[in-house]
Design a protein around this motif. Structure first.
Motif: not given
Ligand code: MG
Ligand code: ATP
Lengths: 281, 304
Positions: B91, B220-221
Motif C-alpha cells: 500500500s 488497493d485490494e
Molecule cells: Mg495494504
C-alpha cells in the motif's frame, strides 16, 4: 433465579436514578407552564411594559433577547467554526495548538459573571461601545466561542479520515476537500453545537448585566449602540427588584424565556435527527 | 528514455557481480534488474501516456522504512499486480505513485517516480495535479455518505470547479457506463450511494475515480471486501478498463493476480522489515517459472 432477581433490582435502581434526573425538570417546566400560561396573551407578547412593569407586555425584553442572540450568532459562528476548522484540519499537534486547546477547555469553565466583567472592561469602557447591544453580543459571543469551537472540532473529527484521503486522491486541494466533502458531513454536528452554544447565550444574565441590559426601557432599540431589555435580566429584575409584582407576570416571563430556549433546542434536535437519517456509513 | 536499463547492461552487471564475488545482495539486485529488463516488452514504453517508471523508490513513516529501493516500470494499458505478504509495503508503494503517501503525518519518500517521463517528485510539481492524473480506488467501498449517486461521481469534477462544471451530465453518465454501473443506477441517480450493494458501491467508487479522467488507476485490494461474484465483476471491469487506462492493483488473492494482471511484482520485507522488490516480470512467468525461491514459496503458499 437469584441472578434474575438481582438483575431486576439493578434495572429498577437504574430506572429510579433516571427518574431523579427527569422529575425536577418536569416539575420546573410544569409549574412554570401552569402558573405562567394565564399571563401569556397577545398583549403580553407585543406590548410595552406599563405601570412600572406591573402591567402591559414584555415586548422589548423579547426583542432584546432575540437581537442579542442574533448578534452573538453573527460574531461567534464565523470565528468559532473557522477556528475549529483550523484546529482540526490544518494545525499540527504542537505546543501552540495544545495551548489553544487547553485555553478553550478552560474558557468553557469560567463563570459567566467573569465574562460580564471582561466585556464591561473591554467593550463598554476600553473600546467605548458603551452599554449597548454591540457590547452585549460580543461579550456573549466570547462566552459562546469555546462551546462552538469544541463541538465543531468534535464534529469535524467524527468524519472518518478516509474521506479526506479520497478527496485528495480525486485531485482536490485540502481546502476544496474541507469545503465540499468534510463540512457537509460534519454539518449536523456543527449545527447542533452552534445552537447549543447560542442557547446558553440566550439564557444568560450575568454577561449582559454590565454590558447591555437595562432595567426599564419601554421602547425598541434603534441601533446596535442602544441599550435594551432582555428576558433573563428582566426576569431577575421583576422577581427581586420590583415590590408588588404580580406573580403571574413573573411566571409568564419565565415561560416565554423557556419556550424561546426550548424551541432552539428543539430545532437542534430535529436537525440532528434529520441529518442522521440522511447519512450512513 | 536513457535511464532505462537495457538487457545487455543488466546481464553485464549480474555477471560482474558474480565474478567479483560481490555480496549476495548486490547479486540479487543485479538479477532483479535483469528480470526487469527482460520484462519490458517495449523498452521505453513507460515514457508514453500512462506509463510510469519507478527508480530507487524508498519511503516510510518517521524513522521507519516501509519500502526500500524499489525500481520497476509500469507498462501503459496493462495491469500490473503488486503481491506480497502483509506489511511488505504494497500500500505504501502504491500511495507513492500518486503522492498520496505524503498526506500521512510523518511520511516521507525518496527516489524518482516518472509519469510519462516527468518526475512527479521533482521540485515544483503540485501533488494535486498529479493526483488528477493518477487516480486511486480503495479497499473499502467508500462513497461519500451525504451525496447521491450522481453527486458522488461528480464529486471529483466539482472539487476543482467553483462554478458549474460544463457537460457534467454527460461526464457522469460516461463514467458510470465505463464502470459498468450505468444500467443498474440510471433510474436512481439521486438516491444515496450508501444504499447500493458493496459491489455496486465499489464500482461507484471506480466511476468516481474515472470521472476525473486519470491516466493511471491505482487499486488497493479493490475486491477484498466483496463476495466472489462481485469480485469477478470488478475483475472483468478491470480488463475492460485496461484498454484505455494503465492499472496497478495490490491484491492478496493469488488467483486474482493470476487471472487479471499482465505483470506481477512481488514485494517482501527484509530482516529490517523494509519491503523490497524480490521479483518482477510477466505474470505468467512469475506464476509458472519464478526465478526467486522466495517468490515460489510465496505463490505456492508456503508463507505469507
Ligand atoms: Mg495494504
Ligand atoms: N500511517 C502509518 N504510520 C506508521 N507506519 C505505517 C503506517 N501505515 C503503514 N505503516 C507501516 O508500514 C509498513 C507497510 O505497510 P503497508 O500498509 O504498506 O503494507 P501492505 O503490504 O499494504 O500490508 P497489507 O497487505 O496488510 O495491506 C507496515 O509495517 C506498517 O506497519
Amino acid at each position: 433465579m437469584r441472578q434474575r432477581i438481582m438483575q431486576r433490582v439493578g434495572f429498577a435502581l437504574l430506572a429510579l436514578t433516571s427518574l431523579i434526573v427527569v422529575v425536577p425538570i418536569l416539575l420546573v417546566v410544569g409549574i412554570i407552564v401552569a402558573r405562567g400560561l394565564n399571563a401569556v396573551s397577545w398583549e403580553f407578547l407585543t406590548a410595552m411594559p406599563r405601570e412600572g412593569m406591573r402591567a402591559g407586555g414584555i415586548l422589548p425584553a423579547i426583542v432584546g433577547t432575540i437581537l442579542l442572540t442574533l448578534g452573538t450568532a453573527l460574531a461567534a459562528i464565523p470565528v468559532g467554526v473557522a477556528g475549529a476548522i483550523y484546529l482540526s484540519e490544518y494545525a499540527s499537534d504542537n505546543i501552540f495548538t495544545r495551548s489553544i486547546r487547553l485555553a478553550i477547555i478552560n474558557l468553557a469553565g469560567i463563570p459567566s459573571v467573569v465574562y460580564g466583567l471582561f466585556g464591561l472592561g473591554l467593550f463598554v469602557i476600553f473600546l467605548r461601545f458603551g452599554t449597548s447591544i454591540l457590547a452585549g453580543s460580543l461579550t456573549l459571543a466570547i462566552m459562546t466561542l469555546p462551546i462552538i469551537v469544541s463541538t465543531t472540532e468534535e464534529a469535524l473529527r467524527s468524519v472518518p479520515m478516509e474521506f479526506r484521503t479520497v478527496s485528495a486522491s480525486l485531485g482536490g486541494t485540502r481546502w476544496q476537500g474541507i469545503w465540499k466533502i468534510i463540512l457537509p458531513q460534519a454539518f449536523p454536528g456543527i449545527v447542533t453545537g452552534v445552537l447549543l452554544g447560542l442557547l446558553r447565550a440566550a439564557g444568560e444574565t450575568a454577561p449582559i448585566l454590565f454590558t447591555v441590559a437595562t432595567f426599564f426601557l419601554p421602547r425598541l432599540p434603534q441601533s446596535v449602540f442602544d441599550q435594551t431589555m432582555a428576558l433573563p435580566y428582566h426576569l431577575f429584575v421583576i422577581s427581586t427588584q420590583v415590590p408588588g409584582m404580580p406573580m403571574e407576570i413573573q411566571y409568564g416571563t419565565a415561560l416565554v424565556l423557556l419556550v424561546l430556549v426550548l424551541s432552539l433546542n428543539l430545532v437542534a434536535t430535529l436537525l440532528r435527527s434529520y441529518f442522521r437519517r440522511r447519512r450512513q456509513w | 528514455m536513457n535511464n532505462l536499463i537495457t538487457r545487455e547492461d543488466t546481464n553485464l552487471v549480474a555477471k560482474l557481480a558474480r565474478t567479483i564475488g560481490a555480496s549476495p545482495k548486490l547479486a540479487t539486485e543485479a538479477s532483479l534488474a535483469q528480470a526487469q529488463a527482460e520484462t519490458n516488452v517495449r523498452v521505453g514504453a513507460a515514457v508514453s501516456a500512462g506509463g510510469m517508471t519507478i527508480e530507487n523508490l524508498t519511503a516510510g513513516f518517521a524513522d521507519f522504512t516501509a519500502v526500500s529501493n524499489i525500481s520497476l516500470e509500469i507498462i501503459p494499458n496493462k495491469i500490473t499486480a503488486i503481491i506480497g505478504p502483509s506489511g511488505s509495503g504494497k500500500s505504501t508503494f502504491l500511495r507513492c505513485l500518486d503522492r498520496l503517501h505524503e498526506e500521512v503525518r510523518g511520511a516521507w519518500a525518496g527516489g524518482r517516480v516518472l509519469l510519462c517521463g516527468e518526475d512527479i517528485y521533482a521540485a515544483g510539481v503540485d501533488p494535486v495535479q498529479i493526483r488528477r492524473r493518477v487516480g486511486m480506488v480503495f479497499q473499502k467501498p467508500n462513497p461519500f455518505p451525504t451525496m447521491s449517486i450522481y453527486d458522488n461521481v461528480a464529486a471529483g469534477l466539482r472539487l476543482n470547479h467553483f462554478r458549474r462544471v460544463p457537460q457534467l451530465d454527460e461526464k457522469v453518465e460516461q463514467a458510470l457506463r465505463q464502470a459498468a454501473l450505468w444500467d443498474e443506477v440510471k433510474d436512481k441517480l439521486q438516491q444515496s450511494g450508501a444504499a447500493l450493494s458493496g459491489g455496486q458501491q465499489q464500482r461507484l467508487c471506480i466511476a468516481r475515480c474515472l470521472a476525473v479522467e486519470p491516466e493511471v488507476i491505482l487499486m488497493d485490494e479493490p475486491a477484498s471486501a466483496l463476495d466472489p461474484i462481485a469480485t469477478l465483476k470488478i475483475e472483468e471491469l478491470m480488463r475492460e478498463l485496461a484498454r484505455e487506462y494503465t492499472i496497478v492493483i495490490v491484491t492478496h488473492n493469488m488467483q486474482q493476480a493470476g487471472r487479471v494482471s499482465d505483470f506481477t511484482a512481488f514485494l517482501m520485507m527484509d530482516e529490517d522489515r523494509a519491503g523490497r522488490l524480490v521479483e518482477y516480470g510477466h505474470t505468467k512467468q512469475i506464476f509458472t517459472n519464478p526465478k526467486d525461491k522466495r517468490t515460489e514459496d510465496y505463490i505456492t503458499g508456503r508463507f505469507g
